[in-house]
Enzyme design. Sequence first.
Site, PDB file in Angstrom:
ATOM      1  N   TYR A  30     -10.324  -0.098   2.374  1.00 20.73           N
ATOM      2  CA  TYR A  30      -9.700  -0.432   3.579  1.00 20.73           C
ATOM      3  C   TYR A  30      -8.954   1.468   4.146  1.00 20.73           C
ATOM      4  O   TYR A  30      -8.355   1.744   3.254  1.00 20.73           O
ATOM      5  CB  TYR A  30      -8.031  -1.504   4.195  1.00 20.73           C
ATOM      6  N   ASP A  48       0.687  -0.943  -0.052  1.00 20.11           N
ATOM      7  CA  ASP A  48      -0.008   0.136  -0.051  1.00 20.11           C
ATOM      8  C   ASP A  48       0.819   1.283   0.171  1.00 20.11           C
ATOM      9  O   ASP A  48       0.407   2.207  -0.201  1.00 20.11           O
ATOM     10  CB  ASP A  48      -0.989   0.084   0.993  1.00 20.11           C
TER      11      ASP A  48
HETATM   12 CU   LIG Z   1      -8.232  -7.116   7.122  1.00 14.48          CU
END
Ligand SMILES: [Cu+2]
Length: 665
Positions: A400, A313
Amino acid sequence: MSLLLIFIIFIISFSSISSHPLDPLSPSEFDSVRTIVQKAYSSKSKYNLTFQYVGLDEPEKGTVLKWQSRPDIVKLSRRALVHARFNKQTLELVVDLSTRSIISKQVHYGHGYPMFTLDEQVVATELPYSYKPFKDSVKRRGLDISQVVCSTFSTGWYGEEKSQRVIKIQCFYTNGTTNLYSRPLEGITVVVDLDDMKIVQYFDRIRVPLPKAEGTDFRFSVMKPPFGPRLNGVAMVSPGRPGFKIDGNTVSWANWVFHVGFDARVGSVISLASIYDIEKHKYRRVLYRGYVSELFVPYMDPTEEIYFKTFFDCGEFGFGQSAVSLEPLTDCPANAVFMDSYYAGQDGSPVNISNALCIFEQHAGNIMWRHTETALHEEIREVRADVSLVVRMVATVGNYDYILNWEFKPSGSINVGVGLTGVLSSKAVKYTHTDQIKEDVYGTLVAENTVATHHDHYLNYYLDLDVDGEANSFVRTNLVSKRVTNHNTPRKSYWTVERETAKTELEARTKVGLRPSEFAVINRNKKTKIGNDIGYRLLAGSAVSPLLVDDDYPQTRAAFTNYNVWITPYNKSEKWAGGTYVDQSRGEDNLAIWSLRNRKIENKDIVLWYTIGVHHVPCQEEFPVMPTLSGGFELRPVNFFERNPVLKVIVAKNVNMPNCTATHH
Ligand SMILES: [Cu+2]
Ligand SMILES: *[C@@H]1O[C@H](CO)[C@@H](O)[C@H](O)[C@H]1NC(C)=O
Ligand SMILES: *[C@@H]1O[C@H](CO)[C@@H](O)[C@H](O)[C@H]1NC(C)=O
Ligand SMILES: *[C@@H]1O[C@H](CO)[C@@H](O)[C@H](O)[C@H]1NC(C)=O
Ligand SMILES: *[C@@H]1O[C@H](CO)[C@@H](O)[C@H](O)[C@H]1NC(C)=O
Ligand SMILES: *[C@@H]1O[C@H](CO)[C@@H](O)[C@H](O)[C@H]1NC(C)=O
């Protein structure tokens, strides 16, 4: 030289010292970098120059420390590090802002590509709408293309000899929900070449029902009764003024002073954290620089649609450029102070993330220390309420949300916290009940037709501790059982400590949790008055180690997860545990490889790299949005102070909230 010229030079050098050398690049500095680089690469080309990453190329540590002690005389240059794409090549440039020139140019010929820009991802996700095979696939499913929204996924590397800078695209159906990831158009994958910006491969492999929209939304405005539980809105207020001061990017609070930076790739950066010692009458250095250097999220489903999902990420998507504006009163309490942050867009011009960081005093109702003594004829009770200072950022990378906290405590501890929330990544399946499932679905059925895939999150923190100076050592204090051999005691055993100092990089690699040990970075050149080594402990969070086999491609690329702790000698160019060019990297440049040089690390300027993580088996409570799962670790003084540094803490007594007592129902 004319007097005027001397005057101008004076002004320029004066203005260059007025800011802090570790300040993030300012909007006008991003503009200068863009102008300087565009001028150098203005030749007409089929491919536009794109800025994939622009960040501060910070001065060498020695220079920053000299500046800190003599800001009036130490001259510092402001420089930017640029990763750009031009003519299908990756350029690595260093731009000097005072001379307005490019002082280093390199073409990266090795494997791997720089970070994606947000702009190119947006353009790529538009391509399927005008691509006939995709339109046909949507029509065949009886769906309306105006309700389709697509998202980008890095492709990883799976042993291919040649590579192109490609990204994969999968799409979702939004009719009836804002929970994008809950209704995947399963089976469809589009591959886009980012340099040519065109579709190079297309898959429409399987057909399964589209999960229903009902129950997927998480907005309060669309919820139906019953509601609850009902919570009190308790305001956190600092009586009087805020207890901290922000001067530029330098924060001082209680006994702490530190600098807060921001970077497109890693997000918030804490630098030069020092703590005031009331006995030594001076600030003492603790942490030179700390930030999340990489975040690795591999999914555990080997099938065609998911196998490649092994995300980095920071290095691929950029934690900083994924930072979101924080919402007053919910993301941060009422007493928070916010800071805007900037990164370079694809064309090099600055993009403003307002309220990207917040800083606040936290009165969490915890006890700093206490004791009640009843053995005396008069009962003694001493209690101190705890207060801490938090620096917060939230990065939303696709589905997320990562909440990153740096919490400073008057006791000298730094609590580093990470919270995971947001939406699970799921795939559409034919199953509506677990009774029907007779195969490995690589995840949990969290709703009808929805399997949330098993995965991990590994966050690597770069922690350049300078405990009371640069020359530090890494010490493992192992707790070992001893059997009593002389028989002057009824006890048969006890435990004691055996300390080992790591001399080289390979000796320092540590898997946390295998045996009872304490880990510390110590300064052997300084001792307490009574002779103990001055140090800071790493109190590890819950230990995770990789479950993939060593020679699996993603594991090779993310080899920094092989150990929880690594120590390297300080080297300004070793910044990111996953390597510099992480997209489609082949594991040739990362922390594990650097460490193989096995450099000496004893009594040297060292960096501690620490990986925390979670193995994530999804569950139904995490659908349609996941309650925050918290983790973290603590950096805590160990024989750093002569005694409890908050023994004589002064706590304001004016906290008198009207009607704050609990009511009974
Ligand atoms: Cu997770
Ligand atoms: C290059 O930039 C121009 C102007 O912004 C734009 O019109 C063009 O589509 C870009 N070319 C490519 C290959 O992205
Ligand atoms: C959107 O959802 C509604 C309600 O479920 C349904 O009636 C409608 O046909 C759907 N529209 C499309 C374009 O899928
Ligand atoms: C960034 O955005 C915030 C909020 O809109 C604004 O107050 C601030 O002035 C902006 N910064 C710049 C340099 O424009
Ligand atoms: C610093 O790190 C880079 C990247 O690993 C390496 O090429 C260079 O040789 C290192 N410098 C020193 C002095 O070790
Ligand atoms: C506190 O509560 C009492 C009883 O409910 C009420 O009369 C009083 O006005 C409240 N005081 C404040 C400051 O809210």
